[in-house]
Scaffold this active site. Structure first.
Site, PDB file in Angstrom:
ATOM      1  N   ASP A   1     -52.391  97.370  60.359  1.00 27.00           N
ATOM      2  CA  ASP A   1     -51.523  97.673  59.219  1.00 27.00           C
ATOM      3  C   ASP A   1     -51.864  96.753  58.050  1.00 27.00           C
ATOM      4  O   ASP A   1     -52.581  95.767  58.213  1.00 27.00           O
ATOM      5  CB  ASP A   1     -50.051  97.487  59.631  1.00 27.00           C
ATOM      6  CG  ASP A   1     -49.602  98.616  60.540  1.00 27.00           C
ATOM      7  OD1 ASP A   1     -49.864  99.782  60.213  1.00 27.00           O
ATOM      8  OD2 ASP A   1     -48.995  98.317  61.588  1.00 27.00           O
TER       9      ASP A   1
ATOM     10  N   ARG B   1     -47.448 115.035  58.407  1.00 21.27           N
ATOM     11  CA  ARG B   1     -46.354 114.532  57.572  1.00 21.27           C
ATOM     12  C   ARG B   1     -46.552 114.953  56.132  1.00 21.27           C
ATOM     13  O   ARG B   1     -47.645 115.349  55.721  1.00 21.27           O
ATOM     14  CB  ARG B   1     -46.204 113.016  57.687  1.00 21.27           C
ATOM     15  CG  ARG B   1     -47.471 112.248  57.499  1.00 21.27           C
ATOM     16  CD  ARG B   1     -47.226 110.771  57.772  1.00 21.27           C
ATOM     17  NE  ARG B   1     -48.458 110.024  57.699  1.00 21.27           N
ATOM     18  CZ  ARG B   1     -48.542 108.705  57.770  1.00 21.27           C
ATOM     19  NH1 ARG B   1     -47.455 107.986  57.931  1.00 21.27           N
ATOM     20  NH2 ARG B   1     -49.703 108.104  57.697  1.00 21.27           N
TER      21      ARG B   1
ATOM     22  N   GLU C   1     -50.470 115.725  54.999  1.00 19.57           N
ATOM     23  CA  GLU C   1     -51.564 115.047  55.710  1.00 19.57           C
ATOM     24  C   GLU C   1     -51.946 115.868  56.945  1.00 19.57           C
ATOM     25  O   GLU C   1     -51.114 116.065  57.825  1.00 19.57           O
ATOM     26  CB  GLU C   1     -51.044 113.660  56.107  1.00 19.57           C
ATOM     27  CG  GLU C   1     -52.077 112.747  56.684  1.00 19.57           C
ATOM     28  CD  GLU C   1     -51.460 111.374  57.002  1.00 19.57           C
ATOM     29  OE1 GLU C   1     -50.828 110.755  56.125  1.00 19.57           O
ATOM     30  OE2 GLU C   1     -51.602 110.948  58.150  1.00 19.57           O
TER      31      GLU C   1
ATOM     32  N   ARG D   1     -36.033 101.882  69.364  1.00 14.43           N
ATOM     33  CA  ARG D   1     -34.697 101.276  69.256  1.00 14.43           C
ATOM     34  C   ARG D   1     -33.645 102.322  69.587  1.00 14.43           C
ATOM     35  O   ARG D   1     -33.832 103.484  69.253  1.00 14.43           O
ATOM     36  CB  ARG D   1     -34.390 100.844  67.811  1.00 14.43           C
ATOM     37  CG  ARG D   1     -35.326  99.938  67.183  1.00 14.43           C
ATOM     38  CD  ARG D   1     -34.803  99.597  65.773  1.00 14.43           C
ATOM     39  NE  ARG D   1     -35.905  99.086  65.011  1.00 14.43           N
ATOM     40  CZ  ARG D   1     -36.645  99.808  64.187  1.00 14.43           C
ATOM     41  NH1 ARG D   1     -36.355 101.082  63.974  1.00 14.43           N
ATOM     42  NH2 ARG D   1     -37.655  99.270  63.556  1.00 14.43           N
TER      43      ARG D   1
ATOM     44  N   TYR E   1     -56.997  99.557  64.902  1.00 13.90           N
ATOM     45  CA  TYR E   1     -56.002 100.005  63.933  1.00 13.90           C
ATOM     46  C   TYR E   1     -55.220  98.786  63.458  1.00 13.90           C
ATOM     47  O   TYR E   1     -54.681  98.032  64.255  1.00 13.90           O
ATOM     48  CB  TYR E   1     -55.029 101.040  64.523  1.00 13.90           C
ATOM     49  CG  TYR E   1     -54.136 101.509  63.406  1.00 13.90           C
ATOM     50  CD1 TYR E   1     -54.550 102.545  62.571  1.00 13.90           C
ATOM     51  CD2 TYR E   1     -52.957 100.841  63.101  1.00 13.90           C
ATOM     52  CE1 TYR E   1     -53.799 102.907  61.483  1.00 13.90           C
ATOM     53  CE2 TYR E   1     -52.207 101.206  62.007  1.00 13.90           C
ATOM     54  CZ  TYR E   1     -52.623 102.237  61.207  1.00 13.90           C
ATOM     55  OH  TYR E   1     -51.889 102.582  60.102  1.00 13.90           O
TER      56      TYR E   1
ATOM     57  N   ARG F   1     -47.440 100.528  69.885  1.00 17.14           N
ATOM     58  CA  ARG F   1     -47.404 100.004  68.511  1.00 17.14           C
ATOM     59  C   ARG F   1     -46.070 100.314  67.844  1.00 17.14           C
ATOM     60  O   ARG F   1     -45.641  99.637  66.926  1.00 17.14           O
ATOM     61  CB  ARG F   1     -48.485 100.707  67.680  1.00 17.14           C
ATOM     62  CG  ARG F   1     -49.704  99.932  67.387  1.00 17.14           C
ATOM     63  CD  ARG F   1     -50.562 100.661  66.377  1.00 17.14           C
ATOM     64  NE  ARG F   1     -49.956 100.711  65.056  1.00 17.14           N
ATOM     65  CZ  ARG F   1     -49.751 101.832  64.369  1.00 17.14           C
ATOM     66  NH1 ARG F   1     -50.079 102.987  64.847  1.00 17.14           N
ATOM     67  NH2 ARG F   1     -49.199 101.779  63.179  1.00 17.14           N
TER      68      ARG F   1
ATOM     69  N   ARG G   1     -61.072 109.281  63.976  1.00 18.31           N
ATOM     70  CA  ARG G   1     -60.286 110.459  63.613  1.00 18.31           C
ATOM     71  C   ARG G   1     -60.193 110.465  62.098  1.00 18.31           C
ATOM     72  O   ARG G   1     -60.005 109.404  61.475  1.00 18.31           O
ATOM     73  CB  ARG G   1     -58.896 110.352  64.250  1.00 18.31           C
ATOM     74  CG  ARG G   1     -58.078 111.597  64.120  1.00 18.31           C
ATOM     75  CD  ARG G   1     -58.450 112.605  65.178  1.00 18.31           C
ATOM     76  NE  ARG G   1     -57.530 113.750  65.127  1.00 18.31           N
ATOM     77  CZ  ARG G   1     -57.923 115.012  65.226  1.00 18.31           C
ATOM     78  NH1 ARG G   1     -59.187 115.305  65.400  1.00 18.31           N
ATOM     79  NH2 ARG G   1     -57.037 115.991  65.189  1.00 18.31           N
TER      80      ARG G   1
HETATM   81  C1  LIG Z   1     -52.967 107.781  56.475  1.00 22.70           C
HETATM   82  C2  LIG Z   1     -52.738 106.303  56.617  1.00 22.70           C
HETATM   83  C3  LIG Z   1     -51.464 105.791  56.411  1.00 22.70           C
HETATM   84  C4  LIG Z   1     -51.245 104.427  56.511  1.00 22.70           C
HETATM   85  N1  LIG Z   1     -49.975 103.945  56.309  1.00 22.70           N
HETATM   86  C5  LIG Z   1     -49.743 102.628  56.416  1.00 22.70           C
HETATM   87  C6  LIG Z   1     -48.423 102.100  56.215  1.00 22.70           C
HETATM   88  O1  LIG Z   1     -47.472 102.837  55.948  1.00 22.70           O
HETATM   89  N2  LIG Z   1     -48.242 100.757  56.327  1.00 22.70           N
HETATM   90  C7  LIG Z   1     -49.285  99.915  56.608  1.00 22.70           C
HETATM   91  O2  LIG Z   1     -49.051  98.701  56.678  1.00 22.70           O
HETATM   92  N3  LIG Z   1     -50.543 100.370  56.810  1.00 22.70           N
HETATM   93  C8  LIG Z   1     -50.789 101.706  56.713  1.00 22.70           C
HETATM   94  N4  LIG Z   1     -52.063 102.181  56.915  1.00 22.70           N
HETATM   95  C9  LIG Z   1     -53.135 101.226  57.262  1.00 22.70           C
HETATM   96  C10 LIG Z   1     -53.800 100.636  56.018  1.00 22.70           C
HETATM   97  O3  LIG Z   1     -54.224 101.676  55.164  1.00 22.70           O
HETATM   98  C11 LIG Z   1     -54.979  99.801  56.499  1.00 22.70           C
HETATM   99  O4  LIG Z   1     -54.477  98.718  57.251  1.00 22.70           O
HETATM  100  C12 LIG Z   1     -55.818  99.211  55.392  1.00 22.70           C
HETATM  101  O5  LIG Z   1     -56.173 100.137  54.406  1.00 22.70           O
HETATM  102  C13 LIG Z   1     -57.085  98.672  56.024  1.00 22.70           C
HETATM  103  O6  LIG Z   1     -57.841  97.980  55.080  1.00 22.70           O
HETATM  104  P1  LIG Z   1     -59.405  97.864  55.269  1.00 22.70           P
HETATM  105  O7  LIG Z   1     -59.914  97.104  54.096  1.00 22.70           O
HETATM  106  O8  LIG Z   1     -59.745  97.410  56.630  1.00 22.70           O
HETATM  107  O9  LIG Z   1     -59.963  99.348  55.244  1.00 22.70           O
HETATM  108  P2  LIG Z   1     -59.926 100.471  54.119  1.00 22.70           P
HETATM  109  O10 LIG Z   1     -58.711 100.350  53.256  1.00 22.70           O
HETATM  110  O11 LIG Z   1     -60.156 101.765  54.838  1.00 22.70           O
HETATM  111  O12 LIG Z   1     -61.195 100.092  53.238  1.00 22.70           O
HETATM  112  C14 LIG Z   1     -62.508 100.260  53.676  1.00 22.70           C
HETATM  113  C15 LIG Z   1     -63.280 100.784  52.477  1.00 22.70           C
HETATM  114  O13 LIG Z   1     -64.671 100.755  52.787  1.00 22.70           O
HETATM  115  C16 LIG Z   1     -65.250 101.907  52.203  1.00 22.70           C
HETATM  116  N5  LIG Z   1     -66.521 102.174  52.892  1.00 22.70           N
HETATM  117  C17 LIG Z   1     -66.709 102.574  54.182  1.00 22.70           C
HETATM  118  N6  LIG Z   1     -68.027 102.738  54.418  1.00 22.70           N
HETATM  119  C18 LIG Z   1     -68.682 102.427  53.269  1.00 22.70           C
HETATM  120  C19 LIG Z   1     -70.041 102.399  52.879  1.00 22.70           C
HETATM  121  N7  LIG Z   1     -71.031 102.728  53.716  1.00 22.70           N
HETATM  122  N8  LIG Z   1     -70.353 102.044  51.602  1.00 22.70           N
HETATM  123  C20 LIG Z   1     -69.377 101.703  50.729  1.00 22.70           C
HETATM  124  N9  LIG Z   1     -68.065 101.698  51.039  1.00 22.70           N
HETATM  125  C21 LIG Z   1     -67.720 102.065  52.286  1.00 22.70           C
HETATM  126  C22 LIG Z   1     -64.224 103.013  52.417  1.00 22.70           C
HETATM  127  O14 LIG Z   1     -64.444 104.090  51.534  1.00 22.70           O
HETATM  128  C23 LIG Z   1     -62.938 102.244  52.103  1.00 22.70           C
HETATM  129  O15 LIG Z   1     -62.617 102.292  50.744  1.00 22.70           O
HETATM  130  C24 LIG Z   1     -52.316 103.544  56.828  1.00 22.70           C
HETATM  131  C25 LIG Z   1     -53.595 104.072  57.048  1.00 22.70           C
HETATM  132  C26 LIG Z   1     -53.808 105.438  56.951  1.00 22.70           C
HETATM  133  C27 LIG Z   1     -55.202 105.985  57.206  1.00 22.70           C
END
Ligand SMILES: Cc1cc2nc3c(=O)[nH]c(=O)nc-3n(C[C@H](O)[C@H](O)[C@H](O)COP(=O)(O)OP(=O)(O)OC[C@H]3O[C@@H](n4cnc5c(N)ncnc54)[C@H](O)[C@@H]3O)c2cc1C
Length: 257
Positions: free
Chosen positions: A238, A167, A188, A61, A236, A57, A136
Site C-alpha cells: 500500500d 468497483r 475498474e 471486524r 503487494y 491483508r 494481474r
Molecule cells: C487499482 C489500485 C488501487 C490501489 N488503491 C490503493 C489504496 O486505496 N490505498 C493504498 O494505500 N494503496 C493503493 N494501491 C497501491 C498503490 O498504488 C501502490 O502501493 C503504489 O503505487 C506503489 O508504488 P510503486 O512506486 O511501487 O509502483 P507504481 O506506482 O506502480 O510505479 C511504478 C512505475 O514504474 C513505471 N514502469 C514500469 N516499468 C517501466 C519501464 N520499463 N520503464 C519506465 N517506467 C516503467 C510504471 O509505469 C509506473 O509508473 C492501489 C493500487 C492499485 C493498482
C-alpha cells in the site's frame, strides 16, 4: 454461527488456500455473498487456487467501523498525490523523462549512472531470464456524467461475479473539490496481464514466489541497482508501506556511503 459454518464446511487446521482462509474468518454465508465471486473476477482464478495470505491483508471486524484499514490515520493527502510529486520534482537538477522505456535504455543508464533505483518489474530488468513472473492487470473505463452526484460516495465494490467490473470510483468524493454540475466516474475491470499492459498486481502464489527468489538472487549481485516498489520487490504494497520502504532504503544508502 460462523463456528458452525466452518465446521460444516469441514475446514480444520491451517488454511491451505484463500477459500479455506476466508471461510475460517467469516463463515460460508459471507464467503459466498461477498468474497467468492469478487475474488474469482479479481484474480481470474478460483479462490481454491489462490494463497490464503491475500485475504489476511483485509481486516475483519464485527463492528460498524467501515474503514478499509485499521490504521489510526487514514485518508489521502490534501489535493491528492500530485502536489507531493510536483514539490519533490521542483528542482532544476532533476530531469524527468516521460514515455521512456527503461528496458530500452538500460545499457546506456547502467553505463552513465553509478546508482539506479529501479521500480519496474524485476523479471523485465533481467529480460525474463528464468521465465516471466505473473501479474494481474486492470482496464479502466472513465465516463463523465451531467449530474452533481452519481453514486454518493468514493467507491462501490461489486461483489457479484456476473458484474464484469470490481468497483466504481466517483473521484469528487475523495477530496473536497468544490461544487460542480458534472461528475467523473471510473469503473475498474480486472484483466489478464499481457506484454505491453500495465502489471498492477503481482500474483504471489508459490510458483511465482519461487521464481521471484531466483530474480532476487540475481539482483543481489547487482549493487549498482536498488530494486524497490511493488514491481521491483514483487509484493503487494500500500502507499504508506511504499513511502516507508522508500525512506528506509534512502536512509540505508545514505548511511552506508
Ligand atoms: C487499482 C489500485 C488501487 C490501489 N488503491 C490503493 C489504496 O486505496 N490505498 C493504498 O494505500 N494503496 C493503493 N494501491 C497501491 C498503490 O498504488 C501502490 O502501493 C503504489 O503505487 C506503489 O508504488 P510503486 O512506486 O511501487 O509502483 P507504481 O506506482 O506502480 O510505479 C511504478 C512505475 O514504474 C513505471 N514502469 C514500469 N516499468 C517501466 C519501464 N520499463 N520503464 C519506465 N517506467 C516503467 C510504471 O509505469 C509506473 O509508473 C492501489 C493500487 C492499485 C493498482
Amino acid at each position: 454461527m460462523i463456528a458452525q459454518q466452518i465446521e460444516s464446511a469441514g475446514i480444520t487446521g491451517k488454511p491451505k488456500n484463500l477459500e479455506e482462509q476466508a471461510i475460517q474468518l467469516v463463515g460460508t454465508d459471507i464467503y459466498r455473498k461477498l468474497i467468492a465471486g469478487y475474488t474469482q473476477k479479481q484474480w481470474g482464478k478460483p479462490p481454491r487456487e489462490l494463497p490464503s495470505f491475500i485475504i489476511r491483508r483485509l481486516p475483519i471486524r464485527f463492528t460498524y467501523d467501515n474503514n478499509y484499514f485499521n490504521h489510526r490515520f487514514q485518508g489521502i493527502p490534501e489535493g491528492g498525490y500530485t502536489p507531493i510529486f510536483q514539490k519533490l520534482l521542483d528542482d532544476d537538477r532533476i530531469d524527468v523523462c516521460l514515455k521512456t522505456d527503461f528496458e530500452a535504455e538500460k545499457a546506456a543508464y547502467l553505463a552513465r549512472f553509478p546508482k539506479i533505483i529501479y521500480s519496474g518489474p524485476i523479471d523485465a530488468f533481467f529480460d525474463q531470464r528464468y521465465g516471466p513472473l505473473e501479474y494481474r492487470s486492470l482496464r479502466f473505463e472513465t465516463t463523465k456524467h451531467p449530474s452533481p452526484n452519481f453514486q454518493g460516495n468514493p467507491v462501490i465494490n461489486y461483489t457479484d461475479e456476473k458484474v464484469p467490473f470490481t468497483r466504481s470510483m466517483e473521484w469528487k468524493h475523495f477530496d473536497k473539490q468544490g461544487e460542480s454540475d458534472t461528475t467523473i466516474l471510473t469503473k475498474e475491470y480486472p484483466a489478464p496481464f499481457t506484454i505491453g499492459a500495465e502489471p498492477y498486481y503481482p500474483i504471489n502464489d508459490e510458483k511465482n514466489n519461487q521464481l521471484y527468489k531466483k530474480y532476487k538472487q540475481l539482483a543481489a549481485k547487482q549493487p549498482q541497482v536498488l530494486f524497490g516498489g511493488r514491481l521491483g520487490s514483487y509484493r503487494y504494497l500500500d502507499m504508506d508501506q511504499i513511502v516507508s520502504e522508500a525512506l528506509k532504503l534512502a536512509q540505508k544508502e545514505l548511511t552506508a556511503n
